[in-house]
Design an enzyme around this catalytic site. Structure first.
Site, short mmCIF file in Angstrom:
data_model
loop_
_atom_site.label_atom_id
_atom_site.label_comp_id
_atom_site.label_asym_id
_atom_site.label_seq_id
_atom_site.Cartn_x
_atom_site.Cartn_y
_atom_site.Cartn_z
N SER A 5 0.79 -1.24 0.00
CA SER A 5 0.00 0.00 0.00
C SER A 5 0.82 1.28 0.00
CB SER A 5 -0.94 0.01 1.21
OG SER A 5 -2.05 -0.83 0.98
N LYS A 32 0.12 3.88 -2.57
CA LYS A 32 -0.87 4.95 -2.46
C LYS A 32 -0.24 6.32 -2.22
CE LYS A 32 -4.54 1.82 -0.90
NZ LYS A 32 -3.96 0.55 -0.46
N SER A 38 -5.84 2.95 4.63
CA SER A 38 -5.27 2.45 3.38
C SER A 38 -6.33 1.72 2.57
CB SER A 38 -4.08 1.52 3.67
OG SER A 38 -3.27 1.38 2.54
#
Length: 385
Positions: free
Chosen positions: A59, A62, A119
């Site tokens: 993640s 991101k 997330s």
């Protein structure tokens, strides 16, 4: 061999690589597979372990999505209060999520909270579609931006970080995009918020409590931003930026076996950086450095400023008095002058060696004196006398 070294030290116009003396942190002392520490102001690498190894980022992906969002907010394309409709594709995303329903409406602000804190994959896809019309369009924008930032070992396949064989980046590239994100403050509040909530569903009848995945929020002094990541393929990952006094550092660890290891090692790396290095700021961006005379201007002189910090990143035992700044301005400056056109430079020296040059500008546009007014104020005044 100790690797607490400096590479890629580019002082603005200087092209030579400078190496700072080694310190006590060794790559072999870390359990994480890959790690890097950089100075956030100029990107100087202070420590690295396999920083160019291509790995799954989970993640941490991101961060690039948040960067694109921040840039669009900065140029006014999107606003926090704007609403978007959640697609079936976004609502169907697996992994970490806030359980959005297809065709419900949400605000950009709630999506930023969900991405930054939990997330959330569904919120990430929703924002990608909202900004670019499709996930594919957003992924293209992410890869294009990565190239612009010099992230030469990065290839994004999705916006979430869910496992894909070709979805790869490096610790160094992650540090670069984190550095870029720090230029904006649109998501700082959410990245540093420990707990919040959003209401989801078409009727907004389901409260989703958001607890930040980055526990450094509660126990690391000066934390500015951070993003965690985990998949079975990537293991535990973390990118974190922190500031103490005038020094901002970014640390990244990838491939940690446990969450405890990633948090402990990133703190260890940051602590070593703050203990051994610092920024000395001689003039902050926008400070009036001096005044300069100007001919044919509305005023006889004007303020001279720099559009960036005039600073030097060095060992912690150095002092500002060890350096010299010389100011070189163009002679016989004549109005009009533009605040966007350099009229000189500041040159930084230490022990007689030039370390860097910094362009200097007028604080504001300098208008040319109206000729008729000039005639009245000067010529006629002399005639009357």
């Amino acid at each position: 061999m100790k690797k607490f070294i400096a590479i890629f030290f580019l002082m603005l116009l200087a092209a030579n690589t400078a190496v700072v003396p080694v310190y006590g942190l060794e790559a072999g002392s870390l359990q994480s597979r890959s790690a890097v520490l950089i100075n956030a102001d100029d990107g100087q690498v202070l420590f690295e372990k396999n920083m160019s190894d291509k790995m799954a980022p989970a993640s941490i992906t991101k961060i690039m999505l948040l960067l694109l969002i921040s840039e669009k907010m900065d140029n006014g394309e999107i606003k926090l209060e704007q609403e978007l409709t959640i697609s079936e594709n976004a609502a169907g995303m697996g992994g970490s999520q806030i359980y959005l329903e297809a065709y419900e409406t949400q605000t950009v602000e709630n999506m930023l909270k969900a991405i930054s804190m939990r997330s959330a994959n569904d919120a990430s896809v929703a924002m990608a579609e909202f900004m670019y019309g499709s996930v594919e369009g957003c992924v293209k924008a992410m890869n294009d931006r990565a190239k612009e930032l010099g992230m030469n070992n990065t290839h994004f396949v999705n916006v979430t970080g869910l496992p894909e064989p070709e979805h790869l980046t490096t610790a160094y590239d992650i540090a670069l995009m984190t550095k870029e994100l720090l230029k904006y403050d649109y998501v700082n509040e959410y990245m540093l918020t420990w707990m919040d909530s959003v209401y989801v569903g078409k009727e907004k009848d389901s409260e989703q409590v958001l607890v930040n995945t980055n526990r450094l929020i509660n126990n690391y002094e000066g934390l500015l931003a951070g993003k965690t990541g985990f998949t079975n393929e990537a293991k535990y990952c973390l990118s974190a930026a922190a500031k103490r006094n005038d020094t901002t550092l970014i640390a990244v660890v990838l491939g940690s076996d446990t969450t405890k290891i990633r948090f402990a090692e990133i703190q260890k790396i940051l602590n070593e950086g703050f203990a051994n290095y610092k920024n000395i700021i001689f003039h902050s961006k926008g400070d009036v450095i001096r005044t300069s005379p100007v001919y044919c201007g509305v005023n006889d002189d004007f303020n001279v400023v720099s559009k960036e910090n005039i600073y030097y990143f060095t060992e912690s035992n150095c002092k500002a008095e060890d350096f010299n700044l010389e100011y070189v301005l163009e002679e016989n400056l004549k109005a009009p002058l533009s605040k966007d056109v350099a009229i000189g430079k500041a040159v930084l020296y230490k022990d007689g060696k030039m370390l860097g040059e910094y362009k200097l500008y007028p604080e504001k546009d300098i208008e040319k004196e109206n000729f008729f007014k000039f005639y009245l104020n000067n010529v006629l005044e002399n005639i009357i006398r």
